[in-house]
Design a protein around this motif. Structure first.
Motif, PDB file in Angstrom:
ATOM      1  N   GLU A   7       0.826  -1.208   0.000  1.00 29.25           N
ATOM      2  CA  GLU A   7       0.000   0.000   0.000  1.00 29.25           C
ATOM      3  C   GLU A   7       0.861   1.259   0.000  1.00 29.25           C
ATOM      4  OE1 GLU A   7      -0.328  -2.533   1.999  1.00 29.25           O
ATOM      5  OE2 GLU A   7      -2.314  -3.377   1.644  1.00 29.25           O
ATOM      6  N   ALA A   8       1.949   1.224   0.776  1.00 29.03           N
ATOM      7  CA  ALA A   8       2.835   2.384   0.836  1.00 29.03           C
ATOM      8  C   ALA A   8       3.514   2.615  -0.507  1.00 29.03           C
ATOM      9  CB  ALA A   8       3.885   2.185   1.922  1.00 29.03           C
ATOM     10  N   LEU A   9       3.906   1.526  -1.171  1.00 28.39           N
ATOM     11  CA  LEU A   9       4.546   1.661  -2.479  1.00 28.39           C
ATOM     12  C   LEU A   9       3.558   2.165  -3.523  1.00 28.39           C
ATOM     13  CD1 LEU A   9       6.783  -1.547  -2.629  1.00 28.39           C
ATOM     14  CD2 LEU A   9       7.352   0.747  -1.813  1.00 28.39           C
ATOM     15  N   GLU A  10       2.330   1.699  -3.467  1.00 31.90           N
ATOM     16  CA  GLU A  10       1.305   2.159  -4.406  1.00 31.90           C
ATOM     17  C   GLU A  10       1.035   3.650  -4.219  1.00 31.90           C
ATOM     18  OE1 GLU A  10      -0.843   2.336  -7.530  1.00 31.90           O
ATOM     19  OE2 GLU A  10       0.067   0.428  -6.938  1.00 31.90           O
ATOM     20  N   ALA A  11       1.078   4.109  -2.959  1.00 33.02           N
ATOM     21  CA  ALA A  11       0.879   5.538  -2.687  1.00 33.02           C
ATOM     22  C   ALA A  11       2.000   6.366  -3.306  1.00 33.02           C
ATOM     23  CB  ALA A  11       0.821   5.773  -1.178  1.00 33.02           C
ATOM     24  N   LEU A  12       3.222   5.843  -3.261  1.00 25.65           N
ATOM     25  CA  LEU A  12       4.350   6.547  -3.876  1.00 25.65           C
ATOM     26  C   LEU A  12       4.203   6.596  -5.391  1.00 25.65           C
ATOM     27  CD1 LEU A  12       7.410   5.228  -1.814  1.00 25.65           C
ATOM     28  CD2 LEU A  12       6.353   7.478  -1.696  1.00 25.65           C
ATOM     29  N   THR A  14       1.412   6.551  -7.052  1.00 25.29           N
ATOM     30  CA  THR A  14       0.340   7.517  -7.327  1.00 25.29           C
ATOM     31  C   THR A  14       0.852   8.947  -7.220  1.00 25.29           C
ATOM     32  OG1 THR A  14      -1.341   5.981  -6.490  1.00 25.29           O
ATOM     33  CG2 THR A  14      -1.941   8.312  -6.607  1.00 25.29           C
ATOM     34  N   GLU A  15       1.628   9.224  -6.164  1.00 30.60           N
ATOM     35  CA  GLU A  15       2.193  10.565  -5.985  1.00 30.60           C
ATOM     36  C   GLU A  15       3.097  10.920  -7.162  1.00 30.60           C
ATOM     37  OE1 GLU A  15       5.057  13.127  -2.887  1.00 30.60           O
ATOM     38  OE2 GLU A  15       4.624  10.997  -2.498  1.00 30.60           O
ATOM     39  N   TYR A  16       3.872   9.949  -7.630  1.00 29.53           N
ATOM     40  CA  TYR A  16       4.796  10.173  -8.742  1.00 29.53           C
ATOM     41  C   TYR A  16       4.031  10.543 -10.009  1.00 29.53           C
ATOM     42  CZ  TYR A  16       8.911   9.315 -11.716  1.00 29.53           C
ATOM     43  OH  TYR A  16       9.966   9.434 -12.585  1.00 29.53           O
ATOM     44  N   ARG A  17       2.944   9.807 -10.285  1.00 26.88           N
ATOM     45  CA  ARG A  17       2.127  10.116 -11.470  1.00 26.88           C
ATOM     46  C   ARG A  17       1.513  11.513 -11.367  1.00 26.88           C
ATOM     47  NH1 ARG A  17       0.788   4.519 -10.874  1.00 26.88           N
ATOM     48  NH2 ARG A  17      -1.002   5.047  -9.560  1.00 26.88           N
ATOM     49  N   GLU A  18       1.074  11.887 -10.167  1.00 25.86           N
ATOM     50  CA  GLU A  18       0.487  13.219  -9.968  1.00 25.86           C
ATOM     51  C   GLU A  18       1.533  14.317 -10.158  1.00 25.86           C
ATOM     52  OE1 GLU A  18      -1.161  12.883  -6.094  1.00 25.86           O
ATOM     53  OE2 GLU A  18      -2.996  11.841  -6.757  1.00 25.86           O
ATOM     54  N   THR A  51      13.051   1.479  -9.200  1.00 30.60           N
ATOM     55  CA  THR A  51      13.366   0.227  -8.500  1.00 30.60           C
ATOM     56  C   THR A  51      12.111  -0.599  -8.255  1.00 30.60           C
ATOM     57  OG1 THR A  51      15.229   1.354  -7.423  1.00 30.60           O
ATOM     58  CG2 THR A  51      14.551  -0.755  -6.496  1.00 30.60           C
ATOM     59  N   ILE A  52      11.004   0.059  -7.888  1.00 30.29           N
ATOM     60  CA  ILE A  52       9.730  -0.654  -7.706  1.00 30.29           C
ATOM     61  C   ILE A  52       9.328  -1.346  -9.007  1.00 30.29           C
ATOM     62  CG2 ILE A  52       7.255  -0.369  -7.296  1.00 30.29           C
ATOM     63  CD1 ILE A  52       7.940   1.942  -5.398  1.00 30.29           C
ATOM     64  N   ARG A  53       9.427  -0.617 -10.113  1.00 27.93           N
ATOM     65  CA  ARG A  53       9.048  -1.176 -11.406  1.00 27.93           C
ATOM     66  C   ARG A  53       9.997  -2.302 -11.834  1.00 27.93           C
ATOM     67  NH1 ARG A  53       7.716   4.681 -14.299  1.00 27.93           N
ATOM     68  NH2 ARG A  53       5.619   4.934 -13.388  1.00 27.93           N
ATOM     69  N   GLU A  54      11.271  -2.147 -11.507  1.00 25.98           N
ATOM     70  CA  GLU A  54      12.239  -3.202 -11.843  1.00 25.98           C
ATOM     71  C   GLU A  54      11.942  -4.475 -11.047  1.00 25.98           C
ATOM     72  OE1 GLU A  54      17.095  -3.855 -12.223  1.00 25.98           O
ATOM     73  OE2 GLU A  54      16.293  -1.982 -11.396  1.00 25.98           O
ATOM     74  N   LEU A  55      11.610  -4.304  -9.768  1.00 28.93           N
ATOM     75  CA  LEU A  55      11.239  -5.454  -8.938  1.00 28.93           C
ATOM     76  C   LEU A  55      10.007  -6.153  -9.505  1.00 28.93           C
ATOM     77  CD1 LEU A  55      11.589  -4.583  -5.126  1.00 28.93           C
ATOM     78  CD2 LEU A  55      12.187  -6.756  -6.212  1.00 28.93           C
TER      79      LEU A  55
END
Length: 361
Positions: A7-12, A14-18, A51-55
């Motif tokens: 959930e914390a990673l998904e929030a990041l 989302t923030e990045y897209r915004e 890094t999230i996307r690479e994982l």
């Protein structure tokens, strides 16, 4: 190491897209302060998101390889290789998610003051000022001397500098020089010593981030403003009017002065900027002390009782006592070659923060 919650990673993400959407909006860039703030946050999140996307990609590739392994054992070997990358990427992500110092991209105000040792201490203070000015020059930063009080032999009893980066880097001047606050000790034969004996003296360095969005309100009733004639090196007058300004903040006793600008109004404005930065740093210091008794003092303020570094001229040695760093290149350090030492301090700080995450997780 505990994996971050999805959930914390998904929030990041989302923030990045915004942030991408806002930075693509031309109207946002009409406010340079807002655009700069958003740009820094975007730069901070970019390596995290990659890094999230690479994982995520590696895990998808593992699933695909496992499905095909029944038909071709080569895919089983590929799945094993991919699985071996997971711990490395998770460790990288953990490090990237460590809480950052919110001021790492900030410019700084630096004060250098002579201490024990009289004229020798003042001469050493001027050596430190030159060292930081040369370091700033090597990095393409802009350094400005706001105020200085000279000693009889050409040293500095005290000096105040502002050092600014020219870009919008995530890691700015504060990220590199925030560990310089403390007592710096010198061991050498003073120019005033006729017997060739080695003396020890010290100078104090105070570093604090220059505030951008000022949160501190200053009541004019709390200020005493004195004006005086600017003086240059050796005490000679460089201005025929009382344009230099000294401001005393009565509740805290903080004193700042500026004589570098041409007019009294300009000097007062610059002095007020420094005062605001000092008060902001003081407020943050108090808040952090209340939040944690184990806070590392050198990150925010000068603890005059703590000698953080020794400059030994006879042995051409520099020692940082906080991390047991020693090098025999003092002559190079004094010309601004500070990066190996600053890198070691940053790495020690990162390791300490990682250890704290490990102990809490």
């Amino acid at each position: 190491m505990t994996r971050p919650v999805p959930e914390a990673l998904e929030a990041l993400l989302t923030e990045y897209r915004e942030l991408e959407e806002r930075l693509a909006d031309p109207s946002v860039h009409a406010d340079q302060a807002t655009a700069r703030k958003l740009g820094r946050r975007y730069s901070e999140l970019t390596p995290v998101v990659r890094t999230i996307r690479e994982l995520e990609q590696v895990r998808n590739d593992i699933s695909a390889a496992e499905e095909l392994a029944g038909e071709d054992q080569a895919f089983a070997a590929e799945a094993d290789e991919l699985r071996a990358r997971i711990p490395e990427l998770e460790q990288k992500l953990t490090e990237l998610l460590l809480p950052r110092d919110p001021h790492d991209g900030s410019d700084i105000v630096m004060e250098v003051k002579s201490g024990e040792g009289g004229e020798e201490s003042a001469l050493f203070a001027s050596d430190l000022v030159r060292m930081y000015l040369r370091y700033a020059e090597k990095h393409g930063w802009k350094a400005e001397m706001l105020d200085a009080t000279d000693s009889d032999l050409g040293g500095y009893k005290d000096a105040t500098l502002v050092i600014k980066s020219k870009g919008n880097d995530l890691d700015g001047v504060w990220a590199r020089l925030k560990f310089e606050g403390g007592v710096h000790r010198v061991q050498r034969v003073p120019v005033t010593e006729s017997q060739g004996r080695i003396h020890t003296s010290a100078a104090g360095v105070l570093v604090y981030p220059e505030v951008e969005d000022v949160e501190i309100e200053i009541d004019e009733k709390d200020l005493r403003v004195d004006v005086f004639r600017s003086s240059g090196h050796g005490g000679q007058s460089v201005n025929t009017t009382d344009s230099a300004v000294r401001i005393t903040h009565l509740p805290t006793g903080i004193v700042v002065s500026c004589q570098n600008e041409r007019s009294q109004l300009q000097n007062k404005a610059r002095a007020m900027e420094v005062l605001q930065s000092r008060l902001q740093a003081l407020a943050e210091e108090k808040a952090q002390q209340e939040a944690s008794a184990n806070r590392r003092s050198q990150v925010r303020t000068v603890d005059r009782s703590e000698r953080i570094r020794t400059y030994n001229f006879p042995e051409n040695r520099i020692s940082d006592h906080r991390i047991n760093f020693k090098a025999h290149n003092l002559d190079q350090v004094l010309t601004g070659e500070l990066d190996p030492l600053l890198d070691a301090l940053a790495e020690a700080d990162r390791a300490e923060r990682l250890a704290a995450v490990g102990s809490n997780g």
